[in-house]
Design an enzyme around this catalytic site. Structure first.
Site, PDB file in Angstrom:
ATOM      1  N   GLY A 284       0.912  -0.906   0.192  1.00  0.00           N
ATOM      2  CA  GLY A 284       0.345   0.269   0.522  1.00  0.00           C
ATOM      3  C   GLY A 284       0.848   1.337   0.379  1.00  0.00           C
TER       4      GLY A 284
ATOM      5  N   ARG B  99       2.639   4.790   1.290  1.00  0.00           N
ATOM      6  CA  ARG B  99       4.668   5.291   1.847  1.00  0.00           C
ATOM      7  C   ARG B  99       3.502   5.368   3.384  1.00  0.00           C
ATOM      8  NH1 ARG B  99       9.003   8.834  -0.040  1.00  0.00           N
ATOM      9  NH2 ARG B  99      10.254   8.704   2.105  1.00  0.00           N
TER      10      ARG B  99
ATOM     11  N   GLU C  65       5.522  -3.051   1.255  1.00  0.00           N
ATOM     12  CA  GLU C  65       5.948  -2.607  -0.066  1.00  0.00           C
ATOM     13  C   GLU C  65       5.038  -1.759  -0.061  1.00  0.00           C
ATOM     14  OE1 GLU C  65       4.450  -3.045  -4.269  1.00  0.00           O
ATOM     15  OE2 GLU C  65       4.602  -5.093  -3.556  1.00  0.00           O
TER      16      GLU C  65
ATOM     17  N   CYS D 172       2.728  -1.281  -9.219  1.00  0.00           N
ATOM     18  CA  CYS D 172       3.495  -0.637  -8.262  1.00  0.00           C
ATOM     19  C   CYS D 172       5.196   0.070  -8.951  1.00  0.00           C
ATOM     20  CB  CYS D 172       4.029  -1.399  -7.057  1.00  0.00           C
ATOM     21  SG  CYS D 172       4.015  -3.282  -7.252  1.00  0.00           S
TER      22      CYS D 172
ATOM     23  N   GLU E 229       6.429   9.967  -6.033  1.00  0.00           N
ATOM     24  CA  GLU E 229       5.206   8.473  -7.256  1.00  0.00           C
ATOM     25  C   GLU E 229       4.069   9.812  -7.200  1.00  0.00           C
ATOM     26  OE1 GLU E 229       3.641   4.615  -6.363  1.00  0.00           O
ATOM     27  OE2 GLU E 229       4.023   5.183  -4.577  1.00  0.00           O
TER      28      GLU E 229
END
Length: 532
Positions: A249, A251, A273, A310, A399
């Site tokens: 999911g 950060r 992750e 991702c 991101e």
């Protein structure tokens, strides 16, 4: 309220705790069809601390018996889960499509990936090297001191909490890679299902619970709860009976769980992750010979699945010149022609719009996808900046989850390497070369080895093969534990730890390290791999 589970595919809106259907008492959530905004039935109520207590108590009670099962018994159990999921057929596919807005072909493929990785871990159990068996035989006559008989194998950590991901309603969710690898290791699993696809989660949860019952596993081997991450999720992570966590999911969500786990009286590992922009490096000769073709292929990867992977290529880094101009022109044209596609949830769509707007205030917009009035749609976006601006801009290095990417123009090959060295940890790094670029690529490769878990040449990062050599991980913030992978057979290592057995009576030795090798597995005996 609890009720016994059946193999019915009817959705009930209930959680599953140790084989019992349980209705939550908290906030009611519904799946949403993001393509229309329509609310899907039934509603699912979040669980409470009492549900956390029940699930954790059941998992702890199941642990000793479950970890004591043979490799073959667990392999049959995991194969049965895969069979049950496959048997759901169109019922599962249709619900996952409705809750995610993803096309039927994508979901059908994801069902295959989910069952395939379950069967991979069943094969890992049967092969046996996961035990990590080592034997250093006693050397009673060794001088100046004798050596004891020392043997080693790996044992399960204990109950594991898995957080379902939003972008893969099956392969990284209730029966995804975290659950499959933890169950293979001998760990009971408690899943916190994602609110974006509760119906899909219930169907898969029933498939696992049915496998638990039909293969005779302890009832607490599996539970499925719904609830908020900061409430129920934190309660699960901080419960002293839980020994590890798997998470895919954001950060912010991942680091919050890491902090909660570290603050326990007994800190535990969180395998999270989180964030990756997956840089693509296009070297000079590759740009010169096929810059336009690479630009078009890049956009095909960028826009796949609305960019909700991702491993989506969110960054392109190259030396400015005619070749890069051809790349940029072709990529911009492809983005302009791209048709917006539905994103997974309204929240993800709004976050994407905010991220693109913020990037547009820092970098130069090159192209946007066609306009649309459809709800929750992802309009692809392409931006450009120079290396000097990029290395000083926090916004440009963040991101943006969706079909958005930034091209960074460098003055020369040394600046390309300098930019690479300043990047945060990544899941992937991609390099496009011609043979004449290989000398420069070798210099870049030594930098990228320290930045990414997977380095690929002359391809695109979207798409992660499930196999034995795959690494889906990387330095922070790509993951919270750079020495591991969440995809592939090595993922089982996250939920095991080594134990040494010194001078243990032969009648008490586990079969994996017993004399005569009763399990017929590969073992390292006095330093040599053997099946003897």
């Amino acid at each position: 309220m609890t009720a016994s589970l059946t193999q019915s595919t009817e959705l009930t809106g209930q959680m599953i705790i140790a084989g019992e259907a349980v209705r939550g008492s908290g906030t009611e959530v519904h799946g949403i069809d993001p393509s229309t905004g329509a609310q899907l039935e039934p509603g699912y109520h979040h669980g409470d601390l009492g549900n956390v207590e029940a699930a954790c108590a059941a998992a702890a009670a199941a642990f000793d018996d479950y970890r004591a099962t043979s490799s073959e018994t667990r392999a049959q159990f995991i194969d049965t889960i895969a069979d049950n999921i496959a048997a759901l057929g169109e019922t599962l596919i249709d619900r996952a499509v409705a809750e995610s807005g993803l096309p039927k072909g994508r979901i059908t493929g994801e069902v295959g990936r989910t069952t395939g990785q379950l069967r991979l871990f069943a094969s890992v159990l049967r092969e046996g090297s996961w035990n990590g068996a080592r034997i250093d035989p006693a050397l009673p006559d060794r001088a100046p001191l004798p050596r004891a008989d020392i043997r080693q194998r790996k044992v399960a950590l204990g109950p594991v909490v898995v957080f379902g991901a939003s972008n893969f309603p099956l392969a990284f969710s209730v029966a995804g890679g975290d659950t499959a690898s933890a169950l293979a290791a001998g760990c009971p699993v408690i899943v916190k299902g994602h609110d974006a696809h509760p119906g899909t989660s219930e169907l898969v949860g029933k498939a696992i619970a049915d496998a638990v019952a039909s293969t005779g596993m302890p009832s607490g081997t599996f539970s499925l709860l719904f609830g908020s991450g900061r409430g129920l999720g934190t309660a699960l992570v901080t419960d002293p009976r839980v020994k590890a966590v798997g998470f895919t999911g954001s950060r912010s969500g991942g680091t919050a769980l890491v902090a909660a786990a570290a603050g326990r009286r007994e800190p535990i590992p969180v395998y999270a992750e989180m964030s990756s922009i997956n840089p693509v490096f296009v070297l000079d000769n590759a740009l010169e010979t096929r810059g336009a073709d690479l630009g078009r292929a890049f956009v095909a990867s960028l826009t796949l699945g609305s960019g909700q992977f991702c491993t989506n290529p969110g960054l392109v880094i190259a030396v400015d010149g005619p070749g890069l101009t051809a790349f940029v022109d072709a990529a911009a044209a492809a983005v302009t022609e791209s048709v917006p596609t539905t994103m997974l949830t309204p929240n993800i769509a709004s976050s994407y719009a905010e991220g693109v707007a913020a990037l547009g205030k820092s970098a130069t917009e090159l192209a946007r996808g066609t306009e649309t009035d459809a709800p929750n749609a992802c309009r692809a976006a392409l931006f450009v900046t120079d290396a000097d601006s990029f290395v000083t801009s926090e916004v440009e290095q963040q991101e943006v989850f969706g079909s958005s990417s930034l091209i960074v123009k460098c003055s020369d090959a040394q600046q390309v390497r300098d930019v690479a060295a300043l990047l945060e940890g990544q899941l992937t790094a991609t390099v496009h070369t011609d043979e004449a670029d290989h000398a420069e690529a070798g210099k870049l490769l030594s930098v990228l080895e320290l930045k990414a878990g997977r380095i690929l040449f002359d391809g695109w990062p979207t798409g992660v093969e499930v196999g034995h050599a795959m690494v889906h991980g990387g330095p922070f913030p790509a993951t919270s534990s750079s020495a591991t992978t969440s995809v592939g057979s090595l993922a089982i290592e996250r939920f095991l730890r080594p134990v040494a057995y010194q001078d243990v009576p032969k009648s008490l030795l586990p079969s994996a390290i017993a004399d005569g090798n009763p399990d017929k597995i590969w073992r390292r005996v006095d330093g040599t791999l053997t099946q003897a």
